[in-house]
Design an enzyme around this catalytic site. Structure first.
Site, PDB file in Angstrom:
ATOM      1  N   GLU A   1      28.989  33.624  45.575  1.00  0.00           N
ATOM      2  CA  GLU A   1      29.178  34.427  46.719  1.00  0.00           C
ATOM      3  C   GLU A   1      27.952  35.290  47.412  1.00  0.00           C
ATOM      4  O   GLU A   1      27.601  35.254  48.448  1.00  0.00           O
ATOM      5  CB  GLU A   1      30.268  34.961  46.889  1.00  0.00           C
ATOM      6  CG  GLU A   1      31.664  34.427  46.592  1.00  0.00           C
ATOM      7  CD  GLU A   1      32.901  35.118  46.221  1.00  0.00           C
ATOM      8  OE1 GLU A   1      32.982  35.519  45.163  1.00  0.00           O
ATOM      9  OE2 GLU A   1      33.701  35.270  47.280  1.00  0.00           O
TER      10      GLU A   1
ATOM     11  N   GLU B   1      41.358  28.111  47.841  1.00  0.00           N
ATOM     12  CA  GLU B   1      41.975  28.694  46.736  1.00  0.00           C
ATOM     13  C   GLU B   1      43.370  28.995  46.950  1.00  0.00           C
ATOM     14  O   GLU B   1      44.084  28.958  45.933  1.00  0.00           O
ATOM     15  CB  GLU B   1      41.227  30.357  46.933  1.00  0.00           C
ATOM     16  CG  GLU B   1      41.672  31.319  45.974  1.00  0.00           C
ATOM     17  CD  GLU B   1      41.155  32.661  45.702  1.00  0.00           C
ATOM     18  OE1 GLU B   1      39.904  32.700  46.296  1.00  0.00           O
ATOM     19  OE2 GLU B   1      41.550  33.439  45.271  1.00  0.00           O
TER      20      GLU B   1
ATOM     21  N   ARG C   1      38.993  43.801  49.130  1.00  0.00           N
ATOM     22  CA  ARG C   1      37.415  43.685  48.636  1.00  0.00           C
ATOM     23  C   ARG C   1      36.388  44.225  49.896  1.00  0.00           C
ATOM     24  O   ARG C   1      35.376  44.612  49.598  1.00  0.00           O
ATOM     25  CB  ARG C   1      37.101  42.205  48.355  1.00  0.00           C
ATOM     26  CG  ARG C   1      35.724  42.041  47.771  1.00  0.00           C
ATOM     27  CD  ARG C   1      35.133  40.678  47.375  1.00  0.00           C
ATOM     28  NE  ARG C   1      35.877  40.222  46.124  1.00  0.00           N
ATOM     29  CZ  ARG C   1      35.228  40.509  44.890  1.00  0.00           C
ATOM     30  NH1 ARG C   1      33.670  41.165  44.875  1.00  0.00           N
ATOM     31  NH2 ARG C   1      35.437  40.190  43.668  1.00  0.00           N
TER      32      ARG C   1
ATOM     33  N   GLN D   1      41.286  24.795  44.521  1.00  0.00           N
ATOM     34  CA  GLN D   1      40.612  25.617  43.629  1.00  0.00           C
ATOM     35  C   GLN D   1      41.382  26.076  42.609  1.00  0.00           C
ATOM     36  O   GLN D   1      41.035  26.948  41.700  1.00  0.00           O
ATOM     37  CB  GLN D   1      39.815  26.769  44.482  1.00  0.00           C
ATOM     38  CG  GLN D   1      38.770  26.253  45.379  1.00  0.00           C
ATOM     39  CD  GLN D   1      38.511  27.398  46.288  1.00  0.00           C
ATOM     40  OE1 GLN D   1      38.293  27.291  47.584  1.00  0.00           O
ATOM     41  NE2 GLN D   1      37.763  28.557  45.666  1.00  0.00           N
TER      42      GLN D   1
ATOM     43  N   ARG E   1      34.019  32.599  51.083  1.00  0.00           N
ATOM     44  CA  ARG E   1      32.685  33.027  50.640  1.00  0.00           C
ATOM     45  C   ARG E   1      32.462  34.384  50.668  1.00  0.00           C
ATOM     46  O   ARG E   1      32.050  34.651  52.035  1.00  0.00           O
ATOM     47  CB  ARG E   1      31.690  31.868  50.827  1.00  0.00           C
ATOM     48  CG  ARG E   1      30.448  32.026  49.717  1.00  0.00           C
ATOM     49  CD  ARG E   1      29.473  30.720  49.851  1.00  0.00           C
ATOM     50  NE  ARG E   1      28.707  30.643  48.904  1.00  0.00           N
ATOM     51  CZ  ARG E   1      27.896  29.627  48.938  1.00  0.00           C
ATOM     52  NH1 ARG E   1      27.858  28.736  50.046  1.00  0.00           N
ATOM     53  NH2 ARG E   1      27.017  29.412  47.721  1.00  0.00           N
TER      54      ARG E   1
ATOM     55  N   ALA F   1      35.959  34.130  43.298  1.00  0.00           N
ATOM     56  CA  ALA F   1      35.175  35.306  43.005  1.00  0.00           C
ATOM     57  C   ALA F   1      34.159  35.190  42.335  1.00  0.00           C
ATOM     58  O   ALA F   1      33.595  36.039  41.680  1.00  0.00           O
ATOM     59  CB  ALA F   1      36.365  36.005  42.162  1.00  0.00           C
TER      60      ALA F   1
HETATM   61  N1  MTE Z   1      29.139  25.895  46.373  1.00  0.00           N
HETATM   62  C1  MTE Z   1      29.432  24.728  46.729  1.00  0.00           C
HETATM   63  N2  MTE Z   1      28.651  23.787  46.649  1.00  0.00           N
HETATM   64  N3  MTE Z   1      30.760  24.626  47.139  1.00  0.00           N
HETATM   65  C2  MTE Z   1      31.724  25.632  47.348  1.00  0.00           C
HETATM   66  O1  MTE Z   1      32.797  25.151  47.592  1.00  0.00           O
HETATM   67  N4  MTE Z   1      32.227  27.984  46.889  1.00  0.00           N
HETATM   68  C3  MTE Z   1      31.531  29.087  46.646  1.00  0.00           C
HETATM   69  C4  MTE Z   1      30.738  29.281  45.818  1.00  0.00           C
HETATM   70  N5  MTE Z   1      29.391  28.231  45.999  1.00  0.00           N
HETATM   71  C5  MTE Z   1      31.360  26.778  46.830  1.00  0.00           C
HETATM   72  C6  MTE Z   1      30.035  27.089  46.546  1.00  0.00           C
HETATM   73  C7  MTE Z   1      32.613  30.335  46.551  1.00  0.00           C
HETATM   74  S1  MTE Z   1      33.607  30.690  47.690  1.00  0.00           S
HETATM   75  C8  MTE Z   1      32.870  30.610  45.364  1.00  0.00           C
HETATM   76  S2  MTE Z   1      33.848  31.719  44.868  1.00  0.00           S
HETATM   77  C9  MTE Z   1      32.144  30.320  44.203  1.00  0.00           C
HETATM   78  O2  MTE Z   1      31.244  29.146  44.486  1.00  0.00           O
HETATM   79  C10 MTE Z   1      33.107  29.736  43.081  1.00  0.00           C
HETATM   80  O3  MTE Z   1      32.331  28.886  42.006  1.00  0.00           O
HETATM   81  P1  MTE Z   1      31.687  30.040  40.683  1.00  0.00           P
HETATM   82  O4  MTE Z   1      32.869  30.918  40.363  1.00  0.00           O
HETATM   83  O5  MTE Z   1      31.862  28.939  39.633  1.00  0.00           O
HETATM   84  O6  MTE Z   1      30.552  30.433  41.108  1.00  0.00           O
HETATM   85  N1  HPA Z   2      37.798  37.077  45.204  1.00  0.00           N
HETATM   86  C1  HPA Z   2      38.414  36.108  45.234  1.00  0.00           C
HETATM   87  N2  HPA Z   2      39.166  35.447  45.090  1.00  0.00           N
HETATM   88  C2  HPA Z   2      40.434  36.286  44.779  1.00  0.00           C
HETATM   89  C3  HPA Z   2      40.073  37.551  44.435  1.00  0.00           C
HETATM   90  C4  HPA Z   2      38.837  38.042  44.520  1.00  0.00           C
HETATM   91  O1  HPA Z   2      38.534  39.337  44.270  1.00  0.00           O
HETATM   92  N3  HPA Z   2      41.218  38.143  44.247  1.00  0.00           N
HETATM   93  C5  HPA Z   2      42.158  37.022  44.402  1.00  0.00           C
HETATM   94  N4  HPA Z   2      41.374  36.139  44.545  1.00  0.00           N
HETATM   95 MO1  MOS Z   3      35.566  32.208  46.846  1.00  0.00          MO
HETATM   96  S1  MOS Z   3      36.038  33.101  48.577  1.00  0.00           S
HETATM   97  O1  MOS Z   3      36.189  33.669  45.948  1.00  0.00           O
HETATM   98  O2  MOS Z   3      36.730  30.758  46.544  1.00  0.00           O
END
Ligand code: MTE
Ligand code: HPA
Ligand code: MOS
Length: 756
Positions: free
Chosen positions: A706, A226, A304, A191, A336, A503
């Protein structure tokens, strides 16, 4: 618009790391992990392993040219163990062989000599010994000490949540190809491509420009990639760099489960004080986070947790303290929700405890304390566009919760051994990386001579649909059909210095950067069109692939305009950069304005318990979610559905079990139960709140990744309600997951033991 990946995914044509065609001479690498959770290495027998035909080399920490260090926030995690062993599965040696099978044969023949030490896996034991990974932190609001005396009711208790395995479909992996002048090209399932680039550069003692990291897409990350994709990339890079041959690592599922960290288990203690009218006047909470053997992302996750201590409620007097404890488990990591679900569970437990003891519905307490506009969070920020009450009221009205509750009452009256329960779960989630400098992104947009467009950004597609959203942003900004736009892989040489896609802010940050690049291109194209049409730029508009002049369509279309712009030597590429304005946080005062905005929502979850077996079904999840002005409601509904099921899994079936020796017992899909289609709720009905999002959200479409996971917390409390309908004397212990075994014990706790 459909998710641009759905076709390829369904047909099996999307390319993931392990699908990349390999170069001739590619080797396979495999880590030998520690067989014990705590101890000291005294020696090792590698000769038998080396003697197997096809084994090319076995590396140890001594072969690392740069720093043997992969700790992202705190430098406390060696890439390969030197002498001290801190968890089972901790990589010690890297076996490189012609193929995976040979590497696995070799791994069995390695004999490690060691002095075992007593492992600590229990978070309270670690806390008692002051085994803290970093300093504890406390967030405060009001004056908790004087507030207690104003409370009519006081309740106190403990809560516990377990770990969670990410179970991304694609395990961790990396593929490294040596390049000229001593550099490397790295494909990584991460990530955070820049984090991989920086860490690999440090491990190999190379400047960052010698390390190119490319991410095709991920088969899921969920936070597990991540930080924890980095070590595997470093290991593959180490082998490739030393042998000057391409090297691939693709973890076997069981290795992935055993060697990587998970969601942090928490143990917490709460005290809650209420007024006669059910206002929560005081809330004191202590969180013990089981961090595992190294800090990893725990400092940010702990933070967080504190940010979300009061979730969607306003509480005037709060003291929340959090400790991160060092144990002999794999370092736990982002998942997540990033520490927020753990905090929200504790507050819901405190409310449920109060409700049980007062003999009232938890809903009454929840509703009486929902945030309203301008309320202050314990970290100093005020709630703006605070939709907590609207979401709640909309759930009650849209899904007629009162009627549902009456129906449940009637059902429970008629059924002796089947009981239903319903719980409401509000969510308020802050959007932004809590570390302010991470809230920036870049994008690179090329318009080619034929009018087609290539788009690169720092965002990593992991199934969440960020690439689809970026196409939509660019299509809108340039007034072209989405078909013209291709999203390129994520690559550090095209877009540098990126934050991980995490995030929930991937679409916001990268979308804004794409938008910014497109604005520059559009300005140049407007000037060009004005020149061609002999009018002032103010008269020019772009609509549906056509240039309009003074409100009228012209003969100049997108393709002609681009061809002409190229001939007239206009720069058809632009780089955009975005940094979220206004946010800051002062860690000394523990006050600030860390979030661009908050996402709100509320859910009603109902469940049916089989009171003879302890098994249960989640019947229905009804949600009002604050999408803002959703860019893509299909993608966003998918995020809600996936998040809800993942949250329910964490609360019910998924149980990460380690032996007292620190050995993961739930290390396969037969021993670690994730929700399948029968465990998923029979109905997930999610409706948008329908209010506009804030300007800091991309095109007013709020981040969605999330927050929905936390609706799943309601499943625990729905089960609790059903259990109490069968066993009114049940005293909850607030230990999640509420597995069927635990539910069965709860049904027959105390005097109810005689029921059968
Ligand atoms: N959805 C899918 N299909 N696969 C994933 O790995 N990760 C989640 C969420 N939804 C994830 C997901 C997490 S932990 C985060 S932080 C966000 O997607 C990251 O993507 P975004 O910032 O584009 O929403
Ligand atoms: N959320 C998710 N990932 C992160 C953050 C956060 O606030 N800070 C550093 N990595
Ligand atoms: Mo999502 S736990 O911030 O990759």
């Amino acid at each position: 618009m459909k998710n641009i990946d759905s076709n390829g995914h369904v047909k099996g044509r999307s390319t993931f790391l392990d699908d990349l065609p390999v170069h001739e001479g590619t080797l396979c690498a495999l880590a030998f992990g520690s067989p014990i959770a705590h101890g000291r290495i005294t020696g090792a027998e590698l000769e038998a392993a080396r003697a197997i035909p096809g084994v090319v080399d076995i590396f140890s920490y001594a072969d690392i040219p740069g720093d043997n260090q992969v700790g992202g926030i705190i430098p406390d995690e060696p890439l390969l163990a030197e002498q001290d062993l801190h968890y089972q599965g901790q990589p010690i040696f890297l076996i490189v062989a012609e193929d995976n099978w040979t590497a696995r044969q070799a791994r069995r023949l390695i004999q490690l000599r060691y002095t075992p030490l007593l492992p600590i896996t229990d978070v309270e034991e670690a806390w008692g010994r002051e085994e803290w990974l970093f300093r504890p932190r406390t967030f405060r609001l009001g004056d908790i000490d004087t507030a207690w005396s104003q409370c009519t009711y006081l309740f106190e208790g403990d809560a516990e949540t377990g770990g969670q395995e990410h179970l991304y479909l694609e395990p961790q992996g990396a593929y490294v190809i040596p390049r000229e002048h001593g550099g490397i090209k790295l494909y990584s399932a991460t990530q955070g491509p820049t984090l991989v680039q920086r860490t690999v550069a440090r491990v190999l003692s190379l400047p960052m420009h010698q390390v190119e990291v490319e991410v095709p897409r991920l088969g899921g990350g969920f936070g597990g990639k991540e930080d924890q994709a980095t070590a595997w990339a470093c290991l593959a890079a180490l082998a490739a760099w030393r042998l000057q041959r391409p090297v691939k690592i693709a973890l076997h599922r069981q290795d992935d489960m055993r060697m990587t960290g998970k969601r942090h288990p928490y143990r917490s203690h709460f005290r809650i004080g209420l007024s006669k009218s059910m206002k929560i006047l005081a809330y004191e909470v202590t969180y013990l986070q089981n961090g595992g053997a190294a800090a990893d992302l725990s400092p940010a996750i702990l933070e967080r947790t504190l940010f979300h201590a009061t979730n969607s409620y306003f509480i005037p007097n709060v003291k929340a303290t959090a400790y991160s404890c060092r144990t002999n488990l794999p370092p736990n990591t982002a998942f997540r929700g990033f520490g927020a679900p753990q905090a929200m569970f504790v507050l819901e437990a405190a409310i449920a405890q109060a409700a049980c003891e007062l003999g009232i519905s938890a809903r009454r307490i929840q509703e009486a304390n929902l945030l309203k506009e301008g309320d202050e969070f314990p970290y100093g920020q005020r709630a703006r566009q605070a939709h907590a009450r609207q979401c709640w009221a909309a759930v009650e009205a849209t899904f007629d919760i009162r009627k549902k509750e009456q129906a449940i009452k009637a059902y429970n009256h008629q059924h002796s051994y089947q009981k239903k329960g319903l719980a409401m779960m509000p969510v308020c989630f802050g959007i932004s990386f809590t570390k302010t400098p991470m809230n920036q992104a870049s994008a690179l947009v090329h318009i080619y001579q034929d009018g087609s467009i290539g788009l690169s950004s720092g965002a990593v597609e992991m199934g969440q649909g960020v690439n689809t959203k970026l196409v939509q942003v660019a299509a809108m900004a340039l007034a072209v059909h989405p078909r013209r736009i291709k999203v390129e892989t994520t690559d550090t040489t095209r877009v540098a210095n990126t934050s991980p896609t995490a995030a929930s802010s991937g679409a916001d940050l990268n979308g804004k950067a794409v938008q910014q690049a497109c604005v520059q291109l559009r300005r140049r194209l407007t000037a060009m069109a004005a020149l061609i049409l002999h009018v002032s730029p103010a008269a020019i508009q772009f609509r549906a692939e056509k240039v309009w002049c003074k409100g009228q369509p012209t003969a100049l279309d997108w393709e002609k305009l681009i061809a002409e712009a190229f001939l007239r030597r206009v720069n058809l590429s632009a780089q955009g950069h975005y940094a979220t304005p206004m946010i800051y946080f002062d860690k000394d005062k523990e006050k600030g304005h860390p979030f661009a905005y908050h996402v709100f929502g509320a859910a009603a979850i109902s469940a049916t318990v089989d009171c003879i077996r302890g098994t249960y079904e989640i019947d229905e999840v009804d949600i009002i979610h604050d999408f803002g002005n959703s860019l893509n409601i299909d993608v966003d509904q998918g995020q809600v559905e996936g998040g809800v099921v993942q949250g329910i899994g964490w609360m019910t079936a998924e149980e990460v079990v380690y032996s007292p020796e620190g050995r993961l017992l739930s290390d396969s899909l037969s021993t670690y139960k994730v929700p399948d289609i029968t465990a998923a709720p029979k109905v997930i009905d999610c409706r948008p709140l329908g209010l506009d999002g804030p300007g800091l959200a991309i095109l007013r479409s709020k981040a969605v990744g999330e927050p929905p996971l936390m609706y799943g917390i309601g499943a625990y409390f729905a089960l609790l309600q059903a259990i109490r309908a069968f066993n009114p004397a049940y005293v909850p212990d607030f230990k999640a997951p509420f597995t069927p075994e635990r539910v069965l014990m709860a049904l027959y706790q105390n005097e109810n033991a005689e029921v059968l």
